[in-house]
Each structure stands twice: as C-alpha cells, then as structure tokens.
Design a protein around this motif. Structure first.
Motif, PDB file in Angstrom:
ATOM      1  N   THR A 240       3.204  -4.147  -6.344  1.00  0.00           N
ATOM      2  CA  THR A 240       2.286  -3.328  -5.556  1.00  0.00           C
ATOM      3  C   THR A 240       2.796  -2.588  -4.273  1.00  0.00           C
ATOM      4  N   GLU A 241       3.857  -3.408  -3.713  1.00  0.00           N
ATOM      5  CA  GLU A 241       4.552  -2.628  -2.749  1.00  0.00           C
ATOM      6  C   GLU A 241       5.752  -2.799  -2.703  1.00  0.00           C
ATOM      7  N   SER A 242       6.640  -1.683  -2.824  1.00  0.00           N
ATOM      8  CA  SER A 242       8.240  -1.728  -2.835  1.00  0.00           C
ATOM      9  C   SER A 242       8.593  -2.439  -1.543  1.00  0.00           C
ATOM     10  N   VAL A 243      10.135  -2.690  -1.637  1.00  0.00           N
ATOM     11  CA  VAL A 243      10.492  -3.281  -0.387  1.00  0.00           C
ATOM     12  C   VAL A 243      10.424  -2.493   0.927  1.00  0.00           C
ATOM     13  N   ASN A 244       9.996  -3.398   1.784  1.00  0.00           N
ATOM     14  CA  ASN A 244       9.928  -2.773   3.057  1.00  0.00           C
ATOM     15  C   ASN A 244      11.032  -3.091   4.065  1.00  0.00           C
ATOM     16  N   GLU A 245      11.043  -2.514   5.275  1.00  0.00           N
ATOM     17  CA  GLU A 245      11.953  -2.496   6.354  1.00  0.00           C
ATOM     18  C   GLU A 245      12.486  -4.000   6.503  1.00  0.00           C
ATOM     19  N   PHE A 246      11.772  -4.904   6.064  1.00  0.00           N
ATOM     20  CA  PHE A 246      11.922  -6.166   6.467  1.00  0.00           C
ATOM     21  C   PHE A 246      12.599  -6.789   5.176  1.00  0.00           C
ATOM     22  N   GLY A 247      12.967  -6.196   4.168  1.00  0.00           N
ATOM     23  CA  GLY A 247      13.185  -6.859   2.944  1.00  0.00           C
ATOM     24  C   GLY A 247      12.409  -7.570   2.042  1.00  0.00           C
ATOM     25  N   GLU A 248      10.912  -7.203   2.373  1.00  0.00           N
ATOM     26  CA  GLU A 248       9.949  -7.973   1.481  1.00  0.00           C
ATOM     27  C   GLU A 248       9.248  -6.963   0.433  1.00  0.00           C
ATOM     28  N   ILE A 249       9.004  -7.821  -0.699  1.00  0.00           N
ATOM     29  CA  ILE A 249       8.495  -6.800  -1.903  1.00  0.00           C
ATOM     30  C   ILE A 249       7.198  -7.670  -2.019  1.00  0.00           C
ATOM     31  N   VAL A 250       5.982  -6.933  -2.488  1.00  0.00           N
ATOM     32  CA  VAL A 250       4.760  -7.512  -2.814  1.00  0.00           C
ATOM     33  C   VAL A 250       4.635  -7.388  -4.187  1.00  0.00           C
TER      34      VAL A 250
END
Length: 315
Positions: A240-250
């Motif tokens: 639903t959300e690709s990897v963000n600046e904090f290294g998290e993927i949803v």
C-alpha cells in the motif's frame, strides 16, 4: 561400474572464470568433487566403508590421516591439510548461503596442489595396504576394534534433542574399551579376552547406530515442523505504501477467507537478509508478493519487552 576420472573435475574447474564470483561458486564444487573422487579411488586401500564415501571430504581426510598413523615414516605436508579443509569449509558456506563469494586465492592454491596431492595419496595408500597385509591376527583384530571405536566416539555437541548425554556415555565406554585393546595388543595369539572385547565393541557400535537413527528421525521431525511453521507465517500481501525515508514499507495481507491485516515493516531490521531488503526497497504500491513475516522479541526504550515483525523471506 568404474567411476569417472577425478581429472575431469579439474578440467571443468579450468574452464571457469575465477574473476566471476558466480563461477567461483561453481569452481568450489569442482574442487570438492576432485578431492572426493580421489578418496573414492583409494577407498579399498584405505579400508573406507560406504558411509565414509557418503560424508564430506573433511571426514574422509581425517580418516585417511588416522589410517596413515600406522606408518612410521609418513609425514603429511601441512599445505594438504589447508587445501582440503579450506575447500570443505568454502563448499559448506556456498551451499548454505547463496550470497557467499569464495576467495579466489584459496581456490587457485587448492587447484595448484591437487595433482601433486593425488600422486602422494596414491603412493601412501599403497604403502598402507602393504602394511595391512603384514599384520598378525591379533594386530588385525585390535585394529578393527580401534576403528570401530573411532566411529563410535563423537562430540556430544553434535547431538541435540537431549541425546548429547547418550553420546557422553558412549564416549566413556569407548575410553575403557580402547584401554582394554591396548593391553591385549601384545598377545601372540588371539585370546578369549580379545574376542570378548571385540564383541563388546560391536555391541557398543549397535548402540551408536541406534543413537544415529534416533537423532536422524528427530532432525527430520524438527525440519518438517519448521517447514510447516514457515508456511503458516508466509502471507500474500499487497503493497500500500512503498519504502519511505525511515526504511518502512506498509503492506496489507490478502488471503481468501481471512481478515486483512496491515503491517508496517522496517526493511532495515537486522534479521532481514540483505537480498530481501533490496527487493523490498524496489516494490511499488499495488504490487502483490508473498512475504514470510516473523516476529522478534525486543526491549523498547522504557525497558519493556515487545514483539516486532520483520520480513525473513520474499517470493
């Protein structure tokens, strides 16, 4: 049927580009086959059992050296130890880690020594065979007993599932029987005491076989349970959300007949393999993949224990 000449394995090795990390992985297997093939060539002279040929070259080399201990004038070059043990270790690393890159210099040195070592092992194997033919009946029986004790003796650390204590007990019996054989080895004729001691060794060998069988069954059971556990933890998900600046993927689970679950996963979790981390970083929203999601016990900044999900595998 006559086995294939080990020299073919060196021919295969020589066709590989050692500058290419993937081809170096293949080169390890070629060297391993070569050394193992030479041991197989000399199996009769070295009195190898079939199970010896089914084990790794480290075991075969160790058994060869124990055979050669019977010869007074044999000195084993240290570089042979290094070559065989290095190939064995690298081969194990490569077979268990698809990202492992073997060191080129060790492969080249082991290849360089291979023909020289083969010539040497052929010569000393023949010398050992001649030595065996000169043994008296008592010496031959004592040797048989000692060899079976070598098979029985093992490190308790090699046995799990609570079976280590049984191996400890076997090792104690091995020490006693080995001492008995030493005391009987100087007799001119085969005594009743020697025959009874050999019978005790054979009884102990049956106990060892029973231990090996039980350990194998428990390992297989544990392997099946782990496969089932991993399958249960493997979920089909949609990003639903690709990897963000904090290294998290949803991601959200997408399994028929089961409620959806949303996971926020840190791709930089220390237990997430490097190749999995790289694939996660490339995922785009709405992509569908299978993830094996495991849980780790961690302590938060307030000292409380909590569980944290991480990705162990991606398909």
């Amino acid at each position: 049927m006559k086995g294939e000449d080990p020299e073919h394995s060196l021919t295969v090795f020589d066709t590989l580009d050692l500058g290419n990390p993937k081809e170096r992985r293949l080169a390890v297997y070629a060297l391993n086959d070569y050394y193992g093939g030479v041991f197989a060539e000399n199996k009769d002279s070295l009195d190898f059992w079939q199970r010896d040929l089914e084990m790794g070259i480290k075991h075969q080399w160790k058994k060869t050296k124990s055979r050669l201990d019977a010869l007074d004038d044999i000195e084993i070059p240290g570089e042979y130890n290094t070559a065989i043990e290095s190939v064995n270790e690298i081969r194990n690393n490569v077979s268990h880690d698809f990202t492992e890159t073997p060191p080129r210099d060790i492969l080249e040195k082991s290849r360089e020594l291979a023909p020289e070592w083969r010539e040497w092992i052929n010569e000393v194997s023949e010398e050992y065979e001649r030595h065996q033919e000169s043994l008296t009946a008592t010496e031959a029986l004592v040797q048989v007993g000692k060899r079976r004790l070598e098979y029985i003796e093992d490190s308790p650390q090699n046995y799990s599932f609570g079976l280590d204590r049984r191996q400890e007990s076997l090792n104690d019996d091995v020490s006693e029987l080995r001492q008995d054989l030493e005391e009987l080895s100087d007799e001119e004729t085969v005594s009743r005491g020697l025959v009874e001691t050999i019978a005790d060794v054979m009884d102990l060998e049956r106990d060892k076989d029973s231990l090996e069988n039980e350990h194998g069954l428990r390992e297989e059971e544990a392997r099946r349970e782990e496969e089932i556990r991993q399958a249960e933890n493997t979920r089909r998900v949609i990003v639903t959300e690709s990897v963000n600046e904090f290294g998290e993927i949803v991601v959200v689970t997408h399994e028929v007949g089961q409620p959806d679950e949303t996971y926020v996963l840190d791709i930089n979790h220390p237990d997430t393999p490097k190749d999995v981390r790289e694939r996660l970083a490339d995922l785009e929203p709405n992509e569908e993949v299978q993830l094996r999601i495991e849980e780790d016990m961690i302590r938060d900044k307030n000292g409380r224990i909590k569980t944290e999900s991480y990705v162990a595998e991606i398909r």
